[in-house]
Design an enzyme around this catalytic site. Structure first.
Site, mmCIF file in Angstrom:
data_model
loop_
_atom_site.group_PDB
_atom_site.id
_atom_site.type_symbol
_atom_site.label_atom_id
_atom_site.label_comp_id
_atom_site.label_asym_id
_atom_site.label_seq_id
_atom_site.Cartn_x
_atom_site.Cartn_y
_atom_site.Cartn_z
ATOM 1 N N HIS A 86 1.688 4.477 -2.826
ATOM 2 C CA HIS A 86 1.761 5.939 -2.671
ATOM 3 C C HIS A 86 3.125 6.426 -3.156
ATOM 4 O O HIS A 86 3.233 7.447 -3.831
ATOM 5 C CB HIS A 86 1.622 6.336 -1.198
ATOM 6 N N HIS A 126 0.831 -1.207 0.000
ATOM 7 C CA HIS A 126 0.000 0.000 0.000
ATOM 8 C C HIS A 126 0.873 1.268 0.000
ATOM 9 O O HIS A 126 0.743 2.132 -0.868
ATOM 10 C CB HIS A 126 -0.912 -0.018 1.236
ATOM 11 N N GLU A 127 1.783 1.343 0.959
ATOM 12 C CA GLU A 127 2.616 2.544 1.067
ATOM 13 C C GLU A 127 3.539 2.678 -0.141
ATOM 14 O O GLU A 127 3.822 3.787 -0.603
ATOM 15 C CB GLU A 127 3.424 2.543 2.370
ATOM 16 N N HIS A 161 3.412 6.642 -6.868
ATOM 17 C CA HIS A 161 2.657 7.808 -7.352
ATOM 18 C C HIS A 161 3.529 9.062 -7.240
ATOM 19 O O HIS A 161 3.555 9.910 -8.121
ATOM 20 C CB HIS A 161 1.395 7.955 -6.486
HETATM 21 ZN ZN ZN Z 1 -2.924 5.235 2.004
#
Ligand code: ZN
Length: 657
Positions: free
Chosen positions: A451, A447-448, A454
């Site tokens: 980010h 998940h991290e 991105h």
């Molecule tokens: Zn998040």
């Protein structure tokens, strides 16, 4: 350190003064100059903010607090500078047609931010707006304080350990430590999240569960058991709702919900409500079935004939253990940290053609920290990230990605490569055993890292819309939640989930058990999220000035269709709903579910019948990750998917179909 901030801010002030001494403005003389100055402030601020979170001590905390105060008050003033606003407005009008798409978007975002801070109002209205904002910020902090104070004020001392039967060892140990620290005998329970969850999920004693439940759900309210304290948030909620309404009216919005959506991907209140109602109707059938199963199980196995709110988690845990029997400890040996990292890096290579390489550095804040570089297919550097995986006492809990340096193009045409901080909190290795993740930790890292990608893979040259900057609040979780999907694909896990001792692959039997737990009670969980989201949105959508009793009325209405187990009459959940009354989620709590719609729908594009088409990753990178905030999220999504987002994939994913 805070002196560096002071210096950077006075430099910034000088730059604005110089910029505004010109009558004519160009991209270079205005936007670029300010971006450059912002960048200097941001580079001074990022390490302080980061160290405060990961190497916290008295000194850094005081530096952090001083800096934060300076930065907030300075940027508040900048956002209310009418001359600066006019300069941007003039530039936008004059050059809208000659600038590129990302530049136009940046100017539009900037003008919107200015407007939302009240700068375009007459001076009298601006003053009133500012006063309301100030009152709001102190009420919100009072709200949070009341929640904290009542959470900490309540404890229950237990002298007979038998009363704690059912609780995991670790929670009993914590309760014993709490008792010692309070100079009490035996064990002491509190209302902090871990203790509350443990009691509600595991305590055999039904009365104990009831007592803890009632204390927890009445925090900061008139029903809180400790009568001598007055932490009641009821009046504060009403005042917050009124002020938010008035402040958004000053800016020309019909209500606060519309104000909130001005910076979000979902554009209209009707759309938020339709989305939530749709999700609710789809979750309802499964939720009803789940309740039936639990009711039957409770009656036959636990002699509970009438499920009360304080029984739900307990019954649910018992059923889960008996029917799925999955043990985290059994799974962990398959997720040694080094293997998981290799797996993650080889997955992103397949998807995006990027190479992740660890590099040597001495400039780290703790020996656990590693630095990596990301190269693209043409061997060009795209970004760097610091990875800080393990829990330690000086680090705050949870996992997150933060920006260290943003991508932008410098005056000499050189690219400033983005740098990310990726932080987790998993168990460190010991002398005998390597660091092992739970499956949940693997998901969290993915998940991290999503980010992080991105932030790092962006190709936009202007800091204001590169990476995650300028991305709408309800769309920013798309790249991160998207990455989580891969942790549920056996094909992907088979590339890295090997037992650290036997080198054996994760067995199918264990994987299917894991998969079964994924959607256990997903109907009930979804309804719960819908309940929170609808309450939040409707309470902020109300057009009337008078907010007395509104919160209770709205919640009662919402619960008529979302609560399958009747709430206790004293439940005052809203009085501790900090996300919306003290955090940034006001009229935006739906974002959690909305981002899941986006990420599930994006992930389906990779599925070709039973196989995975990794090449779709290149499209996702080009059309979403590289674009950052340079276009509205809905347009980026449509570019990638060829249509508007659909809820179907999420429904299927949650097993609600
Ligand atoms: Zn998040």
């Amino acid at each position: 350190m805070s002196s560096a901030i002071k210096e950077a801010l006075s430099m910034h002030k000088e730059v604005i003064k110089k910029v505004l001494s010109n009558d004519k403005h160009s991209w270079k003389s205005l936007v670029y100059r300010i971006e450059e100055a912002d960048d200097i402030v941001s580079k001074a601020w990022a390490p302080i903010r980061h160290l405060n979170s990961v190497m916290n001590d008295k000194n850094i905390r005081s530096q952090y607090e001083k800096s934060l105060k300076m930065i907030t008050s300075y940027y508040n003033r900048v956002s209310q500078n009418p001359k600066l606003y006019r300069a941007y407005e003039l530039l936008y009008k004059a050059e809208k047609h000659t600038l590129d798409e990302a530049q136009v978007k940046l100017l539009e975002n900037t003008l919107l931010d200015f407007k939302l801070s009240g700068v375009a109002l007459s001076s009298q209205k601006r003053k009133s707006f500012r006063e309301k904002q100030n009152m709001l910020s102190s009420l919100e902090s009072k709200f949070e304080q009341n929640v904290l104070d009542s959470t900490n004020a309540w404890t229950k001392n237990i002298t007979d350990v038998k009363a704690l039967a059912g609780l995991p060892k670790i929670n009993i140990e914590i309760a014993s430590n709490l008792a010692k620290s309070r100079k009490e005998k035996g064990h002491t329970l509190g209302l902090d999240q871990p203790c509350y969850t443990a009691v509600l999920s595991y305590a055999e004693d039904r009365n104990l569960r009831k007592e803890v439940y009632l204390a927890y759900t009445t925090r900061a309210s008139d029903k809180f058991p400790l009568k001598k304290h007055s932490f009641d948030n009821k009046k504060i909620i009403e005042k917050i709702l009124s002020l938010r309404h008035e402040a958004s009216s000053l800016l020309g919005f019909k209500n606060y919900a519309e104000y909130s959506l001005a910076t979000k991907m979902v554009s209209k209140p009707e759309k938020v409500i339709l989305f939530l109602e749709d999700l609710k109707s789809k979750a309802l059938k499964k939720a009803k079935d789940e309740i039936q199963v639990l009711k039957k199980y409770a009656k036959n196995n636990l002699k509970i004939n009438d499920i009360k709110p304080w029984d739900f988690a307990y019954i649910s845990e018992k059923y889960k253990k008996e029917n799925f029997g999955i043990n985290e400890e059994e799974l962990k040996p398959y997720f040694s940290v080094e293997q998981v990292l290799l797996g993650l890096f080889s997955l992103v290579k397949k998807l995006y053609g990027i190479e992740v390489k660890q590099c040597k550095t001495k400039e780290i804040w703790h020996p656990d920290v590693r630095l990596y570089e990301i190269y693209d297919q043409t061997k060009r550097l795209r970004g760097k990230f610091y990875l800080d995986l393990y829990a330690r006492p000086t680090k705050r809990g949870g996992a997150w990605m933060d920006e260290c340096v943003q991508r932008r193009v410098k005056k000499n045409g050189e690219i400033q490569h983005p740098i990310a901080f990726i932080t987790c909190n998993s168990t460190p290795p010991t002398k005998k055993v390597p660091a092992l993740f739970r499956h949940y930790d693997v998901e969290t890292l993915f998940h991290e890292f999503g980010h992080g990608l991105h932030h790092m893979l962006t190709k936009i040259d202007y800091a204001g819309v590169s990476g995650i900057s300028g991305v709408e609040w309800d769309a920013v979780e798309l790249p991160s939640q998207f990455m989580e999907n891969w942790c549920w694909e056996k094909e992907v896990l088979d590339k890295f989930a090997f037992h650290y001792e036997t080198k054996e692959k994760l067995p199918n039997s264990l994987f299917s058990k894991l998969k079964k737990t994924k959607n256990y009670n997903s109907g009930i969980q979804t309804l719960r999220q819908v309940e929170f989201s609808l309450y939040d949105f409707l309470v902020h959508l109300d057009k009337n000035k008078n907010k007395t009793g509104l919160s209770e009325k709205v919640l009662r209405e919402v619960r008529k269709t979302t609560s399958l187990i009747k709430h206790h009459k004293d439940n005052r959940f809203q009085n501790s709903f900090s996300h919306i009354y003290a955090g940034g989620y006001a009229a935006g709590y739906y974002s959690y579910k909305w981002a899941e719609v986006l990420s599930a729908d994006a992930f389906v594009a990779f599925k070709k019948r039973q196989t995975i088409d990794y090449k779709v990753g290149r499209e996702f990178m080009k059309k979403v990750l590289e674009k950052g905030g340079s276009k509205p999220a809905i347009d980026l999504f449509k570019d990638f998917r060829g249509r508007e987002p659909k809820i179907d994939a999420l429904i299927k994913d949650l097993g609600l179909a």
